[in-house]
Motif scaffolding. Structure first.
Motif, PDB file in Angstrom:
ATOM      1  N   CYS A 349       0.832  -1.206   0.000  1.00 54.09           N
ATOM      2  CA  CYS A 349       0.000   0.000   0.000  1.00 54.09           C
ATOM      3  C   CYS A 349       0.865   1.254   0.000  1.00 54.09           C
ATOM      4  CB  CYS A 349      -0.924   0.006   1.212  1.00 54.09           C
ATOM      5  SG  CYS A 349      -2.273  -1.186   1.122  1.00 54.09           S
ATOM      6  N   ARG A 353       0.987   4.071  -3.010  1.00 56.42           N
ATOM      7  CA  ARG A 353       0.726   5.494  -2.763  1.00 56.42           C
ATOM      8  C   ARG A 353       1.882   6.351  -3.267  1.00 56.42           C
ATOM      9  NH1 ARG A 353      -0.445   4.779   1.886  1.00 56.42           N
ATOM     10  NH2 ARG A 353       1.497   5.323   2.918  1.00 56.42           N
ATOM     11  N   TRP A 358      -3.133   6.456  -5.848  1.00 56.27           N
ATOM     12  CA  TRP A 358      -3.648   6.833  -4.539  1.00 56.27           C
ATOM     13  C   TRP A 358      -4.924   6.098  -4.139  1.00 56.27           C
ATOM     14  CZ3 TRP A 358      -2.785  12.891  -4.740  1.00 56.27           C
ATOM     15  CH2 TRP A 358      -1.420  13.145  -4.655  1.00 56.27           C
ATOM     16  N   SER A 359      -5.705   5.633  -5.095  1.00 60.76           N
ATOM     17  CA  SER A 359      -6.949   4.934  -4.750  1.00 60.76           C
ATOM     18  C   SER A 359      -6.759   3.429  -4.629  1.00 60.76           C
ATOM     19  CB  SER A 359      -8.028   5.233  -5.796  1.00 60.76           C
ATOM     20  OG  SER A 359      -7.625   4.752  -7.073  1.00 60.76           O
ATOM     21  N   PRO A 361      -4.861   1.384  -2.823  1.00 59.21           N
ATOM     22  CA  PRO A 361      -4.823   0.675  -1.530  1.00 59.21           C
ATOM     23  C   PRO A 361      -6.183   0.501  -0.872  1.00 59.21           C
ATOM     24  CG  PRO A 361      -3.095   2.351  -1.641  1.00 59.21           C
ATOM     25  CD  PRO A 361      -4.012   2.584  -2.808  1.00 59.21           C
ATOM     26  N   GLU A 362      -7.201   1.192  -1.351  1.00 57.61           N
ATOM     27  CA  GLU A 362      -8.498   1.140  -0.678  1.00 57.61           C
ATOM     28  C   GLU A 362      -9.046  -0.283  -0.634  1.00 57.61           C
ATOM     29  OE1 GLU A 362     -12.821   3.462  -0.773  1.00 57.61           O
ATOM     30  OE2 GLU A 362     -11.270   3.919  -2.243  1.00 57.61           O
ATOM     31  N   THR A 365      -6.560  -2.799   1.373  1.00 59.49           N
ATOM     32  CA  THR A 365      -6.631  -2.801   2.832  1.00 59.49           C
ATOM     33  C   THR A 365      -7.934  -3.428   3.318  1.00 59.49           C
ATOM     34  OG1 THR A 365      -7.452  -0.512   2.730  1.00 59.49           O
ATOM     35  CG2 THR A 365      -5.112  -0.833   3.177  1.00 59.49           C
ATOM     36  N   GLN A 388      -2.826   2.311   7.013  1.00 61.11           N
ATOM     37  CA  GLN A 388      -2.771   2.455   5.561  1.00 61.11           C
ATOM     38  C   GLN A 388      -4.137   2.804   4.983  1.00 61.11           C
ATOM     39  OE1 GLN A 388      -0.135   2.535   3.601  1.00 61.11           O
ATOM     40  NE2 GLN A 388       1.258   2.173   5.315  1.00 61.11           N
ATOM     41  N   GLN A 389      -5.171   2.255   5.578  1.00 59.86           N
ATOM     42  CA  GLN A 389      -6.527   2.569   5.132  1.00 59.86           C
ATOM     43  C   GLN A 389      -6.843   4.045   5.370  1.00 59.86           C
ATOM     44  OE1 GLN A 389      -9.885   0.705   7.310  1.00 59.86           O
ATOM     45  NE2 GLN A 389     -10.558  -0.078   5.322  1.00 59.86           N
ATOM     46  N   THR A 392      -5.074   6.195   2.825  1.00 54.94           N
ATOM     47  CA  THR A 392      -5.754   6.152   1.534  1.00 54.94           C
ATOM     48  C   THR A 392      -6.886   7.170   1.505  1.00 54.94           C
ATOM     49  OG1 THR A 392      -5.217   3.810   1.294  1.00 54.94           O
ATOM     50  CG2 THR A 392      -6.975   4.671  -0.096  1.00 54.94           C
ATOM     51  N   TYR A 395      -5.265  10.756   1.306  1.00 56.55           N
ATOM     52  CA  TYR A 395      -4.719  11.135   0.007  1.00 56.55           C
ATOM     53  C   TYR A 395      -5.797  11.278  -1.060  1.00 56.55           C
ATOM     54  CZ  TYR A 395       0.192  11.061   1.259  1.00 56.55           C
ATOM     55  OH  TYR A 395       1.412  11.379   1.797  1.00 56.55           O
ATOM     56  N   GLN A 396      -6.941  10.678  -0.829  1.00 57.73           N
ATOM     57  CA  GLN A 396      -8.051  10.859  -1.777  1.00 57.73           C
ATOM     58  C   GLN A 396      -8.928  12.057  -1.412  1.00 57.73           C
ATOM     59  OE1 GLN A 396      -9.779   7.116  -3.731  1.00 57.73           O
ATOM     60  NE2 GLN A 396      -9.280   6.418  -1.680  1.00 57.73           N
TER      61      GLN A 396
END
Length: 691
Positions: A349, A353, A358-359, A361-362, A365, A388-389, A392, A395-396
């Motif tokens: 993840c 990133r 950027w999307s 890892p959603e 996770t 990490q979630q 995510t 960053y979004q």
């Protein structure tokens, strides 16, 4: 001739020799052990022309040898000849086994279209060509699997009567649909076990657990050399490195593995497992196998750096295998396997990133947390997955979700790991970062100073996380209008990051970007443009042209170009940036909205104030929805809107807009804040003109 068993083959070939005219006495001498059996056969074969002799299912090459000879030396049943042609069907792909006269011709899978035609030939009423092609792709277009599926669907007694229903049923009923009640060679779930049995009989029994481990990874995707480390696999399987290498070679020799694509770098070529081989092998998984696969994945990811652009291609090659391990039922994994997979996901993840996805890892996770539930909510790996979630979401631009998640994670980390654990400090750092993004700048500055104090004590002044907190502290200082102070701080931080991380590390380039912004905020636009040009060259080199950070640098440079009086050039650049950003980010992401704000400024600089007004109103509506009405970026856009209204001669509307903005900024930012002062000055000028 069936070549599955030595004695029956010998009898059949001697019968053939008699048919070809061999004297019965010679055959009797062979049976008495005084004459070579192959010599008797070949006297007859060489006396004929244009014949074809097929040795079928020769999976044990020793069956074709005589006495102490090997198959490949050309003195046994197989010999070089011009009189006819010998074809041997076998799972053994090793050229050295067949000798210099043998030519190995791999029987490859069909393509999806040919596989579909094969299915429709066998089951003409089971569906359309497109449906047959979908099933063919799922079966890897392997003739054995296609034949078995087609015969089944063509039977009047089949439970699944269409290609689509059969395809859906494969996920739940693979063993039943791909097994066979007759010859094991005709059943997908059995056939490869015969090859593994043959290898075990040759003393290469390690091939079986190795195949089981490799079947945990994504089928049809290159299993990179990073996952094939002999030391890691030998430790996990309780064998030796030499045994692992021998086992891999054995699997290649019988076609249960194929060599992958040749890598571009100096990396060793990986291997590929056919999807049906993998699916059949997965019917035999146990926690020892899955733990070995998870451990190898964690070691492979642990040798890479998420923030190193040179490693990003390797991360992408590992991603299908991360997803494949996440698809395994949690019950098939030990706690060690669950933990190893979770840590691999954490690193993946982070790499995604950094690389600009950027999307991505959603979903990763979410799957990992579902699988890792058995570890318990307080396990360190689970807390890091939650972290990490949260990143995510941050960053979004999902700030409310990120804030809620970080708060819960920090509470658990303080209780489980303690206040000085690096993971706890990292969460505090990101909570301070989030305050900057939310526009709560005074709180952000205080939070950054608090975590920085503890990082200096625990991690030291040169630790990357310590330097990252310094970066966000300076961002809050600069956004509060103390540009000279922020510039001096960024110059010092830039020197440190170059020394510690290198001149083109992503963190170093982030500092360079923010330094250029502080220069621009102080009106030194020519210097800022030169700095942004240098930054952009580096970001393209490091990240590529479509990375969000590269696009951000282009947008920032365009804002300076507008200030230098080149509005048309800036507009063209910003429209190009937005075309890409709308593909790689959400349309309401703050980076997209910021580029649209700069576009409105470039349009206004060219005198098209009505068009600028329309763009600004859309930006303000979106920013209010995403960032909240009190965010300073909304205030920047509202100030620009007031100016656009005034330039159209709509002074009363402009004054109303700016009075409302000034009241809000005075309350939220304070009466002496630079943004408040700028609005006050602009409003005063308008009121003076109006008077």
């Amino acid at each position: 001739m069936s070549a599955t068993e030595r004695r029956s083959l010998s009898g059949s070939l001697l019968g053939l020799a008699l048919t070809l005219g061999a004297p019965p006495a010679h055959v009797e001498e062979v049976r008495a052990g005084v004459r070579d059996a192959a010599d008797v056969l070949w006297e007859g074969l060489e006396g004929q022309q244009g014949w074809l002799l097929v040795f079928d299912n020769a999976d044990d090459a020793a069956v074709l040898a005589l006495g102490n000879t090997s198959v490949g030396d050309g003195s046994g049943w197989l010999r070089a000849t011009r009189a006819g042609l010998i074809v041997v069907t076998s799972r053994i792909m090793d050229q050295s086994v067949w000798g210099r006269h043998g030519v190995v011709e791999p029987v490859l899978c069909l393509d999806a279209a040919d596989g579909a035609r094969m299915l429709q030939d066998l089951a003409p009423h089971a569906g359309t060509p497109a449906e047959a092609q979908a099933l063919s792709r799922r079966l890897g277009s392997l003739p054995l699997g296609l034949h078995q599926a087609g015969v089944y669907l063509g039977s009047p007694f089949a439970s699944e009567r269409t290609f689509t229903v059969y395809l859906e049923a494969l996920n739940d009923r693979f063993p039943r649909l791909m097994s066979s009640g007759g010859d094991p060679r005709s059943g997908v779930t059995h056939t490869w076990e015969l090859s593994l049995d043959a290898l075990a009989a040759q003393g290469r029994g390690q091939a079986r657990p190795l195949l089981r481990v490799l079947s945990c990874y994504a089928p049809s995707a290159d299993i990179t050399s990073a996952l094939l480390d002999p030391q890691v696999l030998s430790d996990s399987l309780g064998t030796t490195e030499m045994s692992v290498r021998s086992g891999l070679e054995a699997l290649l020799s019988v076609g249960l593995l194929e060599l992958g694509a040749t890598p571009d770098t100096d990396e060793v070529t990986g291997v590929v497992v056919h999807p049906l081989v993998a699916a059949a092998s997965r019917q035999h998984l146990d926690i020892h196998v899955t733990t070995a696969a998870a451990r190898a994945l964690r070691v492979a990811t642990g040798r890479l750096r998420p923030d190193n652009p040179d490693d990003w291609p390797t991360w992408l090659r590992l991603l299908p295998h991360v997803l494949s391990l996440l698809s395994l039922p949690p019950a098939t994994l030990s706690d060690e396997g669950l933990s190893a997979t979770a840590w691999a996901v954490v690193s993946t993840c982070s790499a995604l990133r950094w690389s600009g996805a950027w999307s991505a890892p959603e979903g990763l996770t979410r799957q990992a947390l579902r699988q890792a539930e058995l570890l318990g909510p307080d396990h360190e790996a689970v807390l890091c997955l939650r972290y990490q979630q949260a990143l995510t979401a941050l960053y979004q631009g999902h700030h409310a979700d990120a804030e809620s998640q970080l708060s819960g994670i920090l509470t658990a980390q303080l209780d489980v790991l303690g206040p000085d654990h690096p993971a706890t400090l990292a969460t505090r750092h990101e909570a301070a970062h989030l305050l900057v993004e939310k526009g709560r700048l005074a709180e952000a500055e205080t939070a950054c100073r608090d975590v920085l104090r503890d990082q200096l004590r625990v991690l030291g002044p040169d630790h990357p996380e310590t330097l990252a907190t310094r970066h966000w502290l300076l961002r809050s200082v600069g956004e509060r209008g103390r540009h000279a102070e922020a510039e001096a701080g960024y110059r010092d931080l830039l020197r440190t990051r170059i020394r510690v991380l290198g001149p083109e590390h992503p963190y170093t380039l982030m500092t360079y970007n923010n330094l250029a912004l502080q220069i621009a905020y102080q009106g030194r636009f020519a210097e800022a443009e030169w700095t942004f040009n240098e930054l952009l060259e580096a970001r393209v080199r490091v990240f590529g042209s479509h990375h969000p950070y590269t696009l951000q640098a282009r947008s920032n440079r365009a804002s300076v170009v507008t200030q230098l009086g080149r509005g048309a050039e800036a507009e063209e650049e910003l429209r190009s940036v937005l075309a890409i950003e709308r593909q790689v980010l959400r349309t309401d992401h703050v980076n997209v909205l910021d580029a649209r704000y700069e576009l409105a400024q470039a349009i206004a600089a060219q005198g098209r104030h009505q068009e600028a007004e329309a763009e600004l109103r859309e930006v303000i509506d979106a920013e209010r929805r995403v960032l909240g009405v009190e965010h300073h970026l909304v205030g920047d856009a509202r100030l620009a809107l007031g100016q656009a209204l005034a330039r159209q001669g709509r002074h009363e509307e402009a004054v109303v807009e700016l009075r409302a903005l000034l009241e809000l900024q005075t309350r939220v930012l304070g009466p002496t804040a630079p943004r408040t002062a700028a609005t006050r000055e602009c409003l005063a000028a308008m009121e003076t003109r109006g008077a």
